[in-house]
Design a protein around this motif. Structure first.
Motif, mmCIF file in Angstrom:
data_model
loop_
_atom_site.group_PDB
_atom_site.id
_atom_site.type_symbol
_atom_site.label_atom_id
_atom_site.label_comp_id
_atom_site.label_asym_id
_atom_site.label_seq_id
_atom_site.Cartn_x
_atom_site.Cartn_y
_atom_site.Cartn_z
ATOM 1 N N VAL A 163 0.577 -1.316 -0.330
ATOM 2 C CA VAL A 163 0.117 0.544 -0.397
ATOM 3 C C VAL A 163 0.920 1.111 0.044
ATOM 4 O O VAL A 163 0.592 1.839 -0.640
ATOM 5 N N PHE B 122 -5.327 3.572 6.933
ATOM 6 C CA PHE B 122 -4.334 2.614 6.656
ATOM 7 C C PHE B 122 -3.180 2.854 7.751
ATOM 8 O O PHE B 122 -2.622 4.094 7.812
ATOM 9 N N ASP C 248 -1.326 -2.570 7.972
ATOM 10 C CA ASP C 248 -1.717 -2.307 6.655
ATOM 11 C C ASP C 248 -1.111 -1.549 4.981
ATOM 12 O O ASP C 248 -1.288 -1.492 4.641
ATOM 13 N N LYS D 135 0.402 -4.111 3.653
ATOM 14 C CA LYS D 135 -0.005 -4.871 3.098
ATOM 15 C C LYS D 135 -0.363 -5.175 1.304
ATOM 16 O O LYS D 135 -0.168 -4.019 0.793
ATOM 17 N N VAL E 115 -1.288 -4.207 -2.249
ATOM 18 C CA VAL E 115 -2.169 -4.010 -2.868
ATOM 19 C C VAL E 115 -3.226 -4.629 -3.727
ATOM 20 O O VAL E 115 -4.639 -5.229 -3.897
ATOM 21 N N LEU F 186 -5.726 -6.173 -1.305
ATOM 22 C CA LEU F 186 -7.187 -5.702 -0.618
ATOM 23 C C LEU F 186 -8.804 -6.103 -1.170
ATOM 24 O O LEU F 186 -8.906 -6.442 -1.978
ATOM 25 N N GLU G 245 -11.175 -1.247 0.995
ATOM 26 C CA GLU G 245 -9.853 -1.084 0.938
ATOM 27 C C GLU G 245 -9.311 -0.367 0.067
ATOM 28 O O GLU G 245 -8.486 0.817 -0.841
#
Length: 482
Positions: A370, A394, A398, A401, A403, A406, A410
């Motif tokens: 992200v 986020f 997060d 994480k 993409v 998601l 998100e």
């Protein structure tokens, strides 16, 4: 005493060893009107599914004493059957194929209100709904005789319809009396009390630390004095005085340790998180100077043989936040697509750079975290990027994480972050508040107020329009009116 409709006892809901909800005891009574609020992913829909019997708890049990009508947020209508008079009120087309998102929501509402239930469990009913649909929903629920449990991001609806708020946070449910505005007042009071308690905690901690330091200094001073006097005193006197001073030194050290123990036992009051102001700058290279960067003169927009806009003229003022409103199917989203594609029958400034938020349309193709995704597409410093991402919930892990992993919600939040941080001077937002919780909608309002460029957005959220719009254009009878 009012009859209990639902009772939850010793509830635990876990998913992949992650605790989603923990509820010791909670009840819904016969005429309760409850609004559920909380951040995306907090467990609001999970709680409603427990009540509806769609989901079973990992531990504990749910008592159900009445039959409920359950309105599920994401699932589409399973049939076209509903009371004809209600379908007529909501202007639902007579053909079931090709219904828009708003028309599908209206059909589901028509089906829900075609029968009487002793309890209604409703999850985000205003998503995609136009003014007609929201007005219908408001009237039906206002005079509904039974228990109501409602999840909604429509703050006005919560204010008008509920008298109890369930706040879902960190897997727990906290109950507040009153509507949404009353809940906000109580939250603000809690915040002020926390600020005061934090100040008192820091003051007392500082006082005790200072006292402990002074005691330790006294003990050190006695130790140094004892050492210096050793060489100048007679042996008998030295033994007596050393013992006396050693005793005093130990007593002072014990006092200091007791103070340190008191410091450790102080209840720690965390600081209230202060939001950093968010202002999106605009580079000189893409700065617009046209007073009206987008204009139309006698524009006609059709979808197939259907005319949506008939010879309309408008000017979108530079730097304004402009709301486009109107009933479902009138052409609001189509107009945004028309502008985004810079059709030849529009007059658009050549320096215009348009960022377009389309509903549920974002696809990620590259495996990035992200934070990498945003950093690779923005010139802002990392601190500011983290602030913006944090505003859109986020936080912590997060940011690391992928993409590609998601959820839909998100992805929407990340797309909004990218648009506001990108090199655009005009943003088009098609119903950006759909599928966002109230906290994120309020963060989006901050984004819009802190954006230096022009924003044109479609929404049915009246509070959102009131909070951010400089101007509202309404589509009525194939025309655009102020």
């Amino acid at each position: 005493m009012e009859q209990i409709c639902y009772g939850l006892k010793n509830i635990e809901v876990t998913y992949l060893d992650k605790e989603i909800l923990t509820i010791e005891r909670l009840a819904v009574h016969q005429f309760d009107r409850i609004g559920i609020v909380g951040k995306n992913g907090a467990g609001k829909s999970t709680l409603l599914k427990l009540l509806a019997g769609v989901l079973s708890p990992t531990k504990g049990f749910v008592e159900r004493y009445v039959e409920c009508g359950y309105f599920e947020q994401v699932e589409g209508p399973r049939s076209y059957e509903a009371e004809p008079s209600i379908l007529g009120k909501l202007n639902v087309p007579k053909v079931s194929l090709g219904l828009s998102g708003g028309e599908q929501t209206k059909l589901k509402l028509a089906q829900l209100f075609s029968y009487y239930y002793e309890a209604l469990l409703i999850d985000e009913p205003t998503t995609h709904l136009d003014k007609v649909g929201i007005s219908f929903l408001h009237d039906e629920l206002k005079y509904y005789y039974g228990a109501l449990v409602l999840i909604s991001h429509d703050r006005a609806l919560l204010d008008e319809l509920v008298s109890i708020i369930w706040e879902v946070e960190d897997g727990k449910v906290k109950v507040y009396s009153g509507n949404y505005s009353n809940y906000l007042e109580q939250k603000n009071l809690e915040r002020e009390q926390q600020i005061l308690a934090r100040e008192q905690f820091l003051k007392e901690k500082s006082r005790l630390e200072k006292s402990a330091q002074e005691k330790m200094k006294m003990a050190d001073k006695i130790a140094k004095t004892t050492h210096m006097n050793k060489e100048h005193k007679a042996k008998a006197n030295r033994m007596f005085e050393t013992k006396s001073k050693a005793t005093a030194q130990k007593a002072i050290q014990r006092t200091a340790k007791a103070i340190e123990s008191r410091i450790e036992k102080l209840e720690v009051i965390n600081a209230v998180k202060q939001d950093r102001p968010i202002i999106f700058r605009q580079s000189k290279q893409i700065e617009l100077h046209n007073k009206y960067p987008i204009m139309a003169n006698g524009l006609t927009v059709k979808v197939g043989d259907r005319v949506l806009l008939d010879k309309v003229s408008f000017q979108l003022p530079l730097g304004y936040k402009i709301a486009i409103t109107g009933p479902n199917g009138c052409g609001k989203s189509t107009l945004l697509h028309y502008i985004a594609n810079q059709k030849s029958d529009l007059i658009i400034s050549p320096k215009t750079r348009i960022g377009f938020f389309r509903r549920m349309s974002y696809q990620f193709t590259k495996d990035e975290t992200v934070f990498q995704f945003i950093k690779n597409r923005s010139e802002y410093d990392e601190g500011f990027l983290r602030t913006v991402l944090h505003s859109m919930q986020f936080v912590g892990t997060d940011l690391q994480k992928s993409v590609l992993d998601l959820s839909g919600g998100e992805a929407i939040r990340l797309q909004l972050c990218e648009l506001f941080l990108g090199e655009y001077n005009i943003l088009l937002l098609d119903e950006p508040t759909n599928f966002l919780d109230i906290h994120t909608i309020e963060a989006l309002e901050l984004f819009i107020r802190g954006y230096k460029g022009t924003i044109v957005f479609v929404t049915h959220d009246r509070d959102f329009i009131k909070n951010v719009a400089d101007r509202e254009y309404k589509i009525e009878s194939n025309k655009i009116v102020l």
